[in-house]
Design a protein around this motif. Structure first.
Motif, short mmCIF file in Angstrom:
data_model
loop_
_atom_site.label_atom_id
_atom_site.label_comp_id
_atom_site.label_asym_id
_atom_site.label_seq_id
_atom_site.Cartn_x
_atom_site.Cartn_y
_atom_site.Cartn_z
N ASN A 244 30.95 -30.23 -9.67
CA ASN A 244 30.30 -31.52 -9.42
C ASN A 244 28.89 -31.36 -8.85
N ARG A 245 28.23 -30.25 -9.16
CA ARG A 245 26.84 -30.06 -8.75
C ARG A 245 25.95 -30.40 -9.93
N GLY A 246 24.82 -30.98 -9.65
CA GLY A 246 23.88 -31.30 -10.72
C GLY A 246 24.21 -32.63 -11.39
N LYS A 247 23.46 -32.91 -12.46
CA LYS A 247 23.63 -34.15 -13.21
C LYS A 247 23.96 -33.78 -14.66
N VAL A 248 24.95 -34.45 -15.22
CA VAL A 248 25.38 -34.17 -16.59
C VAL A 248 25.26 -35.45 -17.41
N VAL A 249 24.52 -35.38 -18.53
CA VAL A 249 24.39 -36.51 -19.45
C VAL A 249 24.84 -36.02 -20.81
N VAL A 250 25.87 -36.68 -21.37
CA VAL A 250 26.40 -36.30 -22.68
C VAL A 250 26.22 -37.50 -23.60
N ASP A 251 25.66 -37.25 -24.77
CA ASP A 251 25.42 -38.31 -25.75
C ASP A 251 26.13 -37.94 -27.05
N HIS A 252 27.15 -38.73 -27.41
CA HIS A 252 27.92 -38.41 -28.63
C HIS A 252 27.11 -38.69 -29.89
N LYS A 253 26.13 -39.58 -29.82
CA LYS A 253 25.32 -39.91 -31.00
C LYS A 253 24.41 -38.75 -31.41
N THR A 254 23.81 -38.11 -30.41
CA THR A 254 22.92 -36.98 -30.71
C THR A 254 23.66 -35.65 -30.65
N GLY A 255 24.87 -35.66 -30.09
CA GLY A 255 25.65 -34.43 -29.98
C GLY A 255 25.08 -33.46 -28.96
N THR A 256 24.55 -33.99 -27.86
CA THR A 256 23.96 -33.11 -26.85
C THR A 256 24.59 -33.34 -25.49
N ALA A 257 24.56 -32.28 -24.70
CA ALA A 257 24.95 -32.33 -23.30
C ALA A 257 23.81 -31.72 -22.51
N THR A 258 23.25 -32.49 -21.58
CA THR A 258 22.12 -32.03 -20.78
C THR A 258 22.57 -31.92 -19.34
N ILE A 259 22.39 -30.72 -18.76
CA ILE A 259 22.79 -30.46 -17.38
C ILE A 259 21.53 -30.14 -16.60
N THR A 260 21.25 -30.90 -15.55
CA THR A 260 20.07 -30.66 -14.72
C THR A 260 20.48 -30.50 -13.27
N GLY A 261 19.63 -29.85 -12.49
CA GLY A 261 19.90 -29.63 -11.08
C GLY A 261 19.91 -28.15 -10.79
N VAL A 262 20.98 -27.69 -10.18
CA VAL A 262 21.14 -26.28 -9.85
C VAL A 262 21.28 -25.48 -11.15
N ALA A 263 20.77 -24.25 -11.16
CA ALA A 263 20.87 -23.40 -12.36
C ALA A 263 22.32 -23.01 -12.61
#
Length: 165
Positions: A127-146
């Motif tokens: 539960n560290r960082g921010k996770v944005v998943v978009d099923h339309k584009t098929g991407t998962a973007t994770i930001t915050g801690v490496a």
């Protein structure tokens, strides 16, 4: 003394990590127990007993019992809403440098699929960082801690989808 405290803290973290999968059941049990205790301290039989007694001892005992129940409720809510602690195994899996990872996820068809992938990633990174998943584009973007990209990819695959870094 400090070594003993560190060992106790480590043991507690290990115990918490092992029982975390039972968290929903333990929260349900806690809620049931707290509800029962609220009934016991606010129930009609105790109210009548406190009013009928001419001694203030029963009233003081009732006040203490109520304070304990409210404190227990506060502790239970704090425990239920507090984020997960990053355990040593999760810290070991993280890498230094960078704070942005983008994955291509294949097989998602709806928002439910995206939510399943998001939860799997959040669980893998504590539960560290921010996770944005978009099923339309098929991407998962994770930001915050490496994060270790391989760990993230494995988390997506465990949720039933394929991922490319």
């Amino acid at each position: 003394p400090m070594l003993g405290m560190a060992a106790a803290g480590s043991s507690t973290l290990t115990l918490v990590s092992r029982i975390s999968r039972y968290r929903p059941h333990l929260l349900g049990l806690s809620a049931t127990m707290i509800a029962f205790n609220f009934y016991k301290v606010y129930g009609p039989q105790l109210q009548q007993k406190a009013q009928d007694c001419c001694h203030s001892e029963a009233r003081n005992q009732l006040k203490i019992s109520r304070a304990i129940v409210w404190t227990s409720l506060g502790v239970a809510i704090a425990g239920a809403t507090y984020g997960r602690v990053p355990f040593p195994s999760l810290v070991r899996n993280s890498i230094a440098g960078g704070s942005f990872v983008k994955l291509q996820v294949e097989g998602m068809n709806c928002g439910g699929c995206a939510n399943k992938v998001r939860n799997a990633i959040l669980e893998s990174v504590g539960n560290r960082g921010k996770v944005v998943v978009d099923h339309k584009t098929g991407t998962a973007t994770i930001t915050g801690v490496a994060f270790n990209k391989q760990i993230l990819k494995e988390a997506v695959e465990r949720s039933g989808y394929s991922a490319k870094v």
